[in-house]
Design a protein around this motif. Structure first.
Motif, PDB file in Angstrom:
ATOM      1  N   MET A 104      41.028  32.801  42.664  1.00  0.00           N
ATOM      2  CA  MET A 104      40.041  33.886  42.677  1.00  0.00           C
ATOM      3  C   MET A 104      40.277  34.838  43.846  1.00  0.00           C
ATOM      4  N   SER A 108      41.072  38.754  43.371  1.00  0.00           N
ATOM      5  CA  SER A 108      40.309  39.788  44.075  1.00  0.00           C
ATOM      6  C   SER A 108      41.232  40.715  44.852  1.00  0.00           C
ATOM      7  N   ARG A 109      42.280  40.157  45.438  1.00  0.00           N
ATOM      8  CA  ARG A 109      43.226  41.011  46.163  1.00  0.00           C
ATOM      9  C   ARG A 109      43.984  41.908  45.195  1.00  0.00           C
ATOM     10  N   ILE A 111      42.937  43.048  42.338  1.00  0.00           N
ATOM     11  CA  ILE A 111      42.040  44.098  41.834  1.00  0.00           C
ATOM     12  C   ILE A 111      41.960  45.256  42.820  1.00  0.00           C
ATOM     13  N   THR A 171      34.194  42.645  42.098  1.00  0.00           N
ATOM     14  CA  THR A 171      34.657  41.650  43.066  1.00  0.00           C
ATOM     15  C   THR A 171      33.547  40.668  43.413  1.00  0.00           C
ATOM     16  N   LEU A 174      33.217  38.211  40.553  1.00  0.00           N
ATOM     17  CA  LEU A 174      34.312  37.242  40.628  1.00  0.00           C
ATOM     18  C   LEU A 174      34.056  36.197  41.708  1.00  0.00           C
ATOM     19  N   ASN A 175      33.541  36.624  42.839  1.00  0.00           N
ATOM     20  CA  ASN A 175      33.239  35.676  43.910  1.00  0.00           C
ATOM     21  C   ASN A 175      32.116  34.724  43.509  1.00  0.00           C
TER      22      ASN A 175
END
Length: 190
Positions: A104, A108-109, A111, A171, A174-175
């Motif tokens: 994840m 995120s990075r 994205i 983001t 996602l987290n």
């Protein structure tokens, strides 16, 4: 060590590599098969992005797997499990929350990545599911909208802030998903 070296390469270098090496290769392969491939395809940017996030996932997953207590491994061996059974049924389930967290974090990075997409996939605001077309991302659009002198309340500036808010929300979601997955599978060890 080779993966650690990949983690230290700046994203501009990845973007340059994608634009000058990977994209022309994909276009050549596509044309030899008879496909119409854009010179700035999403596939080239995606492949190089995947190469860029491999060191993140592998390094963090390695740390998580090494953090599984040796007593769990010894207990599994003591019950007669083989090495592969211990890895599949003890180590991987114990390390699963950390591995999911690593994936994840890498997603995120990816994205939020701007340079690779700006250099390899182009700036065309094109909504398509075809990976052979040129596309752009939210981060590239934010950069494109904020170039130049504009007033704060201009439509371009407000659109850039709206895109930033969308990126932040995606983001954040996602987290939250990663936290829920980690909480579901987390086990406490002494």
């Amino acid at each position: 060590p080779a993966l650690e070296v990949l983690a230290g390469i700046p994203t501009v270098v990845y973007g340059f590599f994608a634009a000058l090496t990977v994209a022309p290769f994909i276009r050549g392969v596509g044309e030899s098969v008879g496909l119409d491939v854009s010179s700035e395809s999403a596939l080239a940017a995606g492949l190089v992005m995947g190469i860029m996030i491999i060191p993140f996932v592998s390094s963090l997953s390695d740390d998580v797997i090494n953090a599984v207590p040796q007593s769990l491994r010894d207990g599994s061996y003591g019950l007669g499990a083989t090495r592969s059974e211990t890895v599949r049924q003890v180590v991987i389930p114990a390390a699963l929350p950390g591995i999911v967290g690593a994936v994840m974090l890498a997603v995120s990075r990816a994205i939020g990545e701007t340079m690779i997409v700006a250099m390899a996939a182009g700036l065309a605001a094109n909504l398509t599911a075809n990976p052979l077309d040129s596309v752009t991302t939210v981060t590239v659009q934010i950069v494109t909208l904020l170039v130049g002198d504009q007033e704060f309340d201009s439509p371009k500036t407000l659109a850039a802030f709206a895109l930033g808010l969308v990126l932040f929300i995606v983001t954040l979601v996602l987290n939250f998903v990663a936290i829920k997955i980690v909480q579901k599978y987390r086990e406490q060890y002494d």
